[in-house]
Design a protein around this motif. Structure first.
Motif, PDB file in Angstrom:
ATOM      1  N   PHE A  62       1.065  -1.233   0.035  1.00  0.00           N
ATOM      2  CA  PHE A  62       0.010   0.030  -0.177  1.00  0.00           C
ATOM      3  C   PHE A  62       0.635   1.172  -0.041  1.00  0.00           C
ATOM      4  O   PHE A  62       0.419   2.156  -0.778  1.00  0.00           O
ATOM      5  CB  PHE A  62      -0.909  -0.051   1.228  1.00  0.00           C
ATOM      6  N   PRO A  63       1.761   1.494   0.789  1.00  0.00           N
ATOM      7  CA  PRO A  63       2.623   2.598   0.791  1.00  0.00           C
ATOM      8  C   PRO A  63       3.539   2.825  -0.689  1.00  0.00           C
ATOM      9  O   PRO A  63       3.414   4.050  -1.006  1.00  0.00           O
ATOM     10  CB  PRO A  63       3.780   2.294   1.867  1.00  0.00           C
ATOM     11  N   PHE A  68       1.643   6.621  -6.169  1.00  0.00           N
ATOM     12  CA  PHE A  68       1.165   6.963  -7.490  1.00  0.00           C
ATOM     13  C   PHE A  68      -0.392   7.427  -7.314  1.00  0.00           C
ATOM     14  O   PHE A  68      -1.110   6.765  -6.744  1.00  0.00           O
ATOM     15  CB  PHE A  68       1.187   5.762  -8.521  1.00  0.00           C
ATOM     16  N   PRO A  69      -0.749   8.707  -7.697  1.00  0.00           N
ATOM     17  CA  PRO A  69      -1.985   9.390  -7.288  1.00  0.00           C
ATOM     18  C   PRO A  69      -3.000   8.597  -7.927  1.00  0.00           C
ATOM     19  O   PRO A  69      -4.130   8.514  -7.194  1.00  0.00           O
ATOM     20  CB  PRO A  69      -1.847  10.843  -8.120  1.00  0.00           C
ATOM     21  N   GLU A  70      -2.830   7.824  -9.035  1.00  0.00           N
ATOM     22  CA  GLU A  70      -4.073   7.317  -9.483  1.00  0.00           C
ATOM     23  C   GLU A  70      -4.392   5.959  -8.735  1.00  0.00           C
ATOM     24  O   GLU A  70      -5.380   5.455  -8.693  1.00  0.00           O
ATOM     25  CB  GLU A  70      -4.011   7.002 -10.868  1.00  0.00           C
ATOM     26  N   LEU A  71      -3.598   5.606  -7.745  1.00  0.00           N
ATOM     27  CA  LEU A  71      -3.707   4.347  -6.944  1.00  0.00           C
ATOM     28  C   LEU A  71      -4.020   4.744  -5.506  1.00  0.00           C
ATOM     29  O   LEU A  71      -4.447   3.891  -4.697  1.00  0.00           O
ATOM     30  CB  LEU A  71      -2.691   3.298  -6.898  1.00  0.00           C
ATOM     31  N   SER A  72      -3.833   5.990  -5.029  1.00  0.00           N
ATOM     32  CA  SER A  72      -3.948   6.404  -3.953  1.00  0.00           C
ATOM     33  C   SER A  72      -5.498   5.959  -3.224  1.00  0.00           C
ATOM     34  O   SER A  72      -5.858   5.644  -2.153  1.00  0.00           O
ATOM     35  CB  SER A  72      -3.745   7.822  -3.590  1.00  0.00           C
ATOM     36  N   ALA A  73      -6.514   6.558  -4.015  1.00  0.00           N
ATOM     37  CA  ALA A  73      -7.947   6.383  -3.418  1.00  0.00           C
ATOM     38  C   ALA A  73      -8.330   4.931  -3.526  1.00  0.00           C
ATOM     39  O   ALA A  73      -9.250   4.660  -2.472  1.00  0.00           O
ATOM     40  CB  ALA A  73      -9.102   7.025  -4.569  1.00  0.00           C
ATOM     41  N   LEU A  74      -7.669   4.105  -4.369  1.00  0.00           N
ATOM     42  CA  LEU A  74      -7.899   2.570  -4.190  1.00  0.00           C
ATOM     43  C   LEU A  74      -7.304   1.974  -2.776  1.00  0.00           C
ATOM     44  O   LEU A  74      -7.966   1.123  -2.231  1.00  0.00           O
ATOM     45  CB  LEU A  74      -7.187   1.885  -5.411  1.00  0.00           C
ATOM     46  N   GLN A 119      -7.083  -4.557  -9.870  1.00  0.00           N
ATOM     47  CA  GLN A 119      -6.815  -3.215  -9.728  1.00  0.00           C
ATOM     48  C   GLN A 119      -5.632  -2.581  -9.361  1.00  0.00           C
ATOM     49  O   GLN A 119      -4.507  -2.113  -9.883  1.00  0.00           O
ATOM     50  CB  GLN A 119      -8.102  -2.350  -8.898  1.00  0.00           C
ATOM     51  N   LEU A 120      -5.419  -3.242  -7.768  1.00  0.00           N
ATOM     52  CA  LEU A 120      -4.217  -2.843  -7.146  1.00  0.00           C
ATOM     53  C   LEU A 120      -2.797  -3.548  -7.976  1.00  0.00           C
ATOM     54  O   LEU A 120      -1.958  -2.832  -8.518  1.00  0.00           O
ATOM     55  CB  LEU A 120      -4.105  -3.183  -5.758  1.00  0.00           C
ATOM     56  N   PHE A 121      -2.999  -4.754  -7.900  1.00  0.00           N
ATOM     57  CA  PHE A 121      -1.744  -5.466  -8.521  1.00  0.00           C
ATOM     58  C   PHE A 121      -1.344  -5.222 -10.175  1.00  0.00           C
ATOM     59  O   PHE A 121      -0.358  -4.979 -10.229  1.00  0.00           O
ATOM     60  CB  PHE A 121      -2.103  -7.195  -8.350  1.00  0.00           C
ATOM     61  N   GLU A 122      -2.551  -5.052 -10.937  1.00  0.00           N
ATOM     62  CA  GLU A 122      -2.277  -4.749 -12.131  1.00  0.00           C
ATOM     63  C   GLU A 122      -1.722  -3.316 -12.352  1.00  0.00           C
ATOM     64  O   GLU A 122      -0.821  -2.993 -13.070  1.00  0.00           O
ATOM     65  CB  GLU A 122      -3.842  -4.703 -12.968  1.00  0.00           C
ATOM     66  N   GLY A 123      -2.298  -2.327 -11.447  1.00  0.00           N
ATOM     67  CA  GLY A 123      -1.825  -0.988 -11.570  1.00  0.00           C
ATOM     68  C   GLY A 123      -0.458  -0.914 -11.163  1.00  0.00           C
ATOM     69  O   GLY A 123       0.203  -0.192 -11.734  1.00  0.00           O
ATOM     70  N   ILE A 128       5.711   0.211 -11.539  1.00  0.00           N
ATOM     71  CA  ILE A 128       6.795   0.114 -10.447  1.00  0.00           C
ATOM     72  C   ILE A 128       7.565  -0.548 -11.313  1.00  0.00           C
ATOM     73  O   ILE A 128       7.572  -1.767 -11.985  1.00  0.00           O
ATOM     74  CB  ILE A 128       6.223  -0.688  -9.078  1.00  0.00           C
ATOM     75  N   ALA A 129       8.854   0.073 -11.332  1.00  0.00           N
ATOM     76  CA  ALA A 129      10.169  -0.383 -11.921  1.00  0.00           C
ATOM     77  C   ALA A 129      10.498  -2.087 -11.333  1.00  0.00           C
ATOM     78  O   ALA A 129      10.270  -2.254 -10.257  1.00  0.00           O
ATOM     79  CB  ALA A 129      11.155   0.411 -11.937  1.00  0.00           C
ATOM     80  N   PRO A 130      11.139  -2.933 -12.319  1.00  0.00           N
ATOM     81  CA  PRO A 130      11.187  -4.217 -11.637  1.00  0.00           C
ATOM     82  C   PRO A 130      12.366  -4.323 -10.569  1.00  0.00           C
ATOM     83  O   PRO A 130      11.980  -5.246  -9.577  1.00  0.00           O
ATOM     84  CB  PRO A 130      11.985  -4.775 -13.149  1.00  0.00           C
ATOM     85  N   ASP A 131      13.348  -3.466 -10.409  1.00  0.00           N
ATOM     86  CA  ASP A 131      14.344  -3.242  -9.034  1.00  0.00           C
ATOM     87  C   ASP A 131      13.539  -2.921  -7.899  1.00  0.00           C
ATOM     88  O   ASP A 131      13.418  -3.601  -7.025  1.00  0.00           O
ATOM     89  CB  ASP A 131      15.346  -2.593  -9.529  1.00  0.00           C
ATOM     90  N   ALA A 132      12.551  -1.703  -8.230  1.00  0.00           N
ATOM     91  CA  ALA A 132      11.845  -1.497  -6.964  1.00  0.00           C
ATOM     92  C   ALA A 132      10.757  -2.441  -6.595  1.00  0.00           C
ATOM     93  O   ALA A 132      10.429  -2.870  -5.388  1.00  0.00           O
ATOM     94  CB  ALA A 132      11.067  -0.127  -7.240  1.00  0.00           C
TER      95      ALA A 132
END
Length: 167
Positions: A62-63, A68-74, A119-123, A128-132
């Motif tokens: 979640f953090p 990503f603002p588009e995931l914050s409400a989710l 929604q979350l996992f797909e987003g 998110i970059a692979p290393d992150a």
């Protein structure tokens, strides 16, 4: 979309929980003994797996998603659902769910899981970059290391054994 390897452990746990939801939705839930047995299994799932699952999501996923603002409400929705689900798990542990409560629990948990997966996992996988993601995955793995490998006896098996012993 193929699930990122860093999310696979959480997705696997989602499959376990969805199976529980399907089994509850197919159950008769006809008598107090059956209701108690299902509530016992729900409480076991929470204690042995789901509480660690929630901890991993809340501490690590979640953090990262909130960046990503588009995931914050989710994330806000998912946290509210975690609180609602914790209440259901607590009520199950106390034997306080009736037939309607068990059905509502199964529907709420199923809907929550599908929202996380779709929604979350797909987003997160898109953003998110692979290393992150690998760093997040390592932290999730550490949190999930506490999950018990104990097997939960399915409620249906317990009820069949009770029927045989009472006849």
């Amino acid at each position: 979309m193929l699930r990122d390897k860093n999310l696979v452990p959480l997705s696997r746990q989602h499959q376990h929980a969805l199976a529980l939801c399907v089994r509850i939705s197919r159950a008769r839930l006809a008598n107090p003994s059956e209701l108690r047995a299902w509530q016992s299994e729900i409480a076991q799932h929470f204690e042995l797996e789901i509480r660690y699952h929630f901890d991993a999501e809340e501490a690590h996923l979640f953090p990262a998603a909130r960046e990503f603002p588009e995931l914050s409400a989710l994330v806000d929705e998912l946290l509210a659902e975690h609180a609602q689900l914790r209440d259901y798990f607590s009520r199950a542990a106390d034997g306080m769910l009736d037939r309607q409560g068990l059905c509502a629990f199964a529907e709420t948990l199923s809907s929550h899981i599908r929202k996380e997966e779709r929604q979350l996992f797909e987003g997160m996988q898109e953003k998110i970059a692979p290393d992150a993601f690998a760093k997040i995955g390592a932290k999730v793995d550490q949190t999930l290391a506490a999950v018990s490998q104990a097997c939960i006896v399915p409620t249906e098996s317990k009820l069949k054994a009770e029927e045989k012993s009472s006849s």
